[in-house]
Design a protein around this motif. Structure first.
Motif, mmCIF file in Angstrom:
data_model
loop_
_atom_site.group_PDB
_atom_site.id
_atom_site.type_symbol
_atom_site.label_atom_id
_atom_site.label_comp_id
_atom_site.label_asym_id
_atom_site.label_seq_id
_atom_site.Cartn_x
_atom_site.Cartn_y
_atom_site.Cartn_z
ATOM 1 N N MET A 1 117.510 19.850 59.124
ATOM 2 C CA MET A 1 117.442 20.780 57.575
ATOM 3 C C MET A 1 116.168 20.487 56.945
ATOM 4 O O MET A 1 115.821 19.304 56.879
ATOM 5 C CB MET A 1 118.604 20.356 56.996
ATOM 6 N N ALA A 2 115.453 21.298 56.456
ATOM 7 C CA ALA A 2 114.204 21.474 55.888
ATOM 8 C C ALA A 2 114.586 20.963 54.403
ATOM 9 O O ALA A 2 115.660 21.028 53.833
ATOM 10 C CB ALA A 2 113.616 22.706 56.001
ATOM 11 N N ASP A 3 113.433 20.267 53.874
ATOM 12 C CA ASP A 3 113.317 19.888 52.478
ATOM 13 C C ASP A 3 113.415 21.214 51.730
ATOM 14 O O ASP A 3 113.216 22.108 52.182
ATOM 15 C CB ASP A 3 112.204 19.016 52.158
ATOM 16 N N PHE A 4 114.193 21.171 50.621
ATOM 17 C CA PHE A 4 114.447 22.108 49.691
ATOM 18 C C PHE A 4 114.073 21.824 48.171
ATOM 19 O O PHE A 4 114.385 20.760 47.848
ATOM 20 C CB PHE A 4 115.681 22.960 49.998
ATOM 21 N N TRP A 5 113.876 22.841 47.345
ATOM 22 C CA TRP A 5 114.131 22.543 45.994
ATOM 23 C C TRP A 5 114.856 23.414 45.239
ATOM 24 O O TRP A 5 115.277 24.463 45.761
ATOM 25 C CB TRP A 5 112.465 22.878 45.379
ATOM 26 N N ALA A 26 105.951 36.664 49.702
ATOM 27 C CA ALA A 26 106.121 36.405 51.186
ATOM 28 C C ALA A 26 105.208 35.318 51.753
ATOM 29 O O ALA A 26 104.543 35.310 52.790
ATOM 30 C CB ALA A 26 105.585 37.816 52.136
ATOM 31 N N GLY A 27 105.316 34.323 50.894
ATOM 32 C CA GLY A 27 104.659 33.140 51.339
ATOM 33 C C GLY A 27 105.562 32.194 52.110
ATOM 34 O O GLY A 27 106.765 32.406 52.689
ATOM 35 N N ARG A 28 105.323 30.778 52.083
ATOM 36 C CA ARG A 28 106.284 29.937 52.764
ATOM 37 C C ARG A 28 107.560 29.568 51.927
ATOM 38 O O ARG A 28 108.223 28.928 52.592
ATOM 39 C CB ARG A 28 105.416 28.605 53.081
ATOM 40 N N ILE A 29 107.708 29.752 50.756
ATOM 41 C CA ILE A 29 108.701 29.613 49.976
ATOM 42 C C ILE A 29 109.640 30.600 50.102
ATOM 43 O O ILE A 29 109.396 31.644 49.976
ATOM 44 C CB ILE A 29 108.495 29.420 48.449
ATOM 45 N N GLU A 30 110.926 30.208 50.413
ATOM 46 C CA GLU A 30 111.903 30.869 50.662
ATOM 47 C C GLU A 30 112.880 30.930 49.536
ATOM 48 O O GLU A 30 113.665 30.244 49.137
ATOM 49 C CB GLU A 30 112.962 30.321 51.996
ATOM 50 N N ALA A 31 112.932 32.318 49.006
ATOM 51 C CA ALA A 31 113.695 32.265 47.581
ATOM 52 C C ALA A 31 115.184 32.357 47.913
ATOM 53 O O ALA A 31 115.414 33.334 48.882
ATOM 54 C CB ALA A 31 113.083 33.522 46.644
ATOM 55 N N VAL A 32 116.027 31.636 47.446
ATOM 56 C CA VAL A 32 117.604 31.715 47.688
ATOM 57 C C VAL A 32 118.043 31.867 46.693
ATOM 58 O O VAL A 32 118.205 31.212 45.665
ATOM 59 C CB VAL A 32 117.970 30.474 48.446
ATOM 60 N N VAL A 82 120.513 25.326 55.160
ATOM 61 C CA VAL A 82 120.681 24.608 56.375
ATOM 62 C C VAL A 82 120.296 25.620 57.335
ATOM 63 O O VAL A 82 119.975 25.330 58.779
ATOM 64 C CB VAL A 82 122.226 24.170 56.903
ATOM 65 N N THR A 83 120.044 27.008 57.232
ATOM 66 C CA THR A 83 119.578 27.966 58.155
ATOM 67 C C THR A 83 118.165 28.271 58.023
ATOM 68 O O THR A 83 117.660 29.229 58.550
ATOM 69 C CB THR A 83 120.631 29.001 58.305
ATOM 70 N N ALA A 84 117.416 27.773 57.123
ATOM 71 C CA ALA A 84 115.989 28.188 56.821
ATOM 72 C C ALA A 84 115.172 27.970 57.922
ATOM 73 O O ALA A 84 115.188 27.082 58.716
ATOM 74 C CB ALA A 84 115.529 27.157 55.528
ATOM 75 N N PRO A 85 114.162 29.081 58.251
ATOM 76 C CA PRO A 85 113.282 29.222 59.509
ATOM 77 C C PRO A 85 112.324 27.741 59.378
ATOM 78 O O PRO A 85 111.910 27.412 58.085
ATOM 79 C CB PRO A 85 112.671 30.314 59.430
ATOM 80 N N PRO A 86 111.959 27.282 60.358
ATOM 81 C CA PRO A 86 111.154 26.220 60.456
ATOM 82 C C PRO A 86 109.945 26.817 59.580
ATOM 83 O O PRO A 86 109.381 27.963 59.706
ATOM 84 C CB PRO A 86 110.510 26.105 61.928
ATOM 85 N N GLY A 87 109.189 26.012 58.705
ATOM 86 C CA GLY A 87 107.984 26.198 57.983
ATOM 87 C C GLY A 87 108.158 26.731 56.678
ATOM 88 O O GLY A 87 107.464 27.312 56.205
#
Length: 203
Positions: A1-5, A26-32, A82-87
């Motif tokens: 699982m990737a680190d998240f904020w 559309a950067g590396r940050i995945e807004a959830v 837990v399903t965030a894409p790599p990177g």
């Protein structure tokens, strides 16, 4: 699982605007978030969840039912982590912290869900958007846009809203006191706020 904020703050602090701007970049940050406009794919099935929560609480549905709806929100946020894409680094809207504090303030503080929420993975850090209750009240349209989970009592006036938001802020900071918390002042310029958030996460 990737680190998240976690992106945290009281109601009308600007979280939705920040997450929408991050999505557009559309950067590396995945807004959830479970805000309807930020849902995609099969997750669109829960687009009506925020409205359903407000109606269930205001309509006198059982506490067990309201809590079960809240757990859907938490389960969704956790699933995206837990399903965030790599990177990609998820930036999660409130995670379970805001829900947990609101449950306590509104008397929804029992049942099986609270221990489960507290058992979930902890974030690498928290970005806290600070906004005054007066500014938040203005952003709500002087109460016109409030739902029953954003103020004390049945009447949404400035006093019931302000007291709730002050208690909410104190409760949120208490919940994340053991984590790295970075405060970001909210300003009318969303772009400047997002830039500040990104610098905070990078540092």
């Amino acid at each position: 699982m990737a680190d998240f904020w976690v992106l945290l703050g009281t109601d009308y602090c600007g979280k939705s605007s920040v997450l929408a701007d991050l999505t557009a970049r559309a950067g590396r940050i995945e807004a959830v978030s479970y805000d309807p406009q930020l849902l995609s794919g099969d997750y669109r099935a829960i687009a009506g969840l925020p409205a359903a929560l407000g109606k269930a609480y205001a309509g006198g549905q059982s506490r067990a039912y309201v809590m079960a709806l809240l757990n859907i929100a938490v389960a969704y946020l956790h699933d995206r982590v837990v399903t965030a894409p790599p990177g990609r680094t998820p930036l999660v809207d409130s995670y379970y912290y805001k829900i947990l504090v609101k449950c306590r303030l509104l008397g929804l503080d029992d049942g099986p869900w609270l221990p489960y929420w507290r058992s979930l993975p902890r974030p690498a850090g928290v970005v806290f958007l600070d906004v005054s209750p007066a500014t938040a009240w203005q952003r709500s349209g002087a109460g016109a846009g409030l739902n029953p989970l954003e103020h004390y009592g049945p009447v949404a006036d400035e006093d019931s809203f302000t007291r709730f938001q002050r208690d909410l802020r104190a409760g949120l900071l208490d919940e994340v006191s053991g984590l790295r918390v970075e405060h970001v002042p909210t300003v009318p310029d969303v772009t400047a706020t997002v830039d500040h958030v990104l610098r905070t996460m990078k540092d």
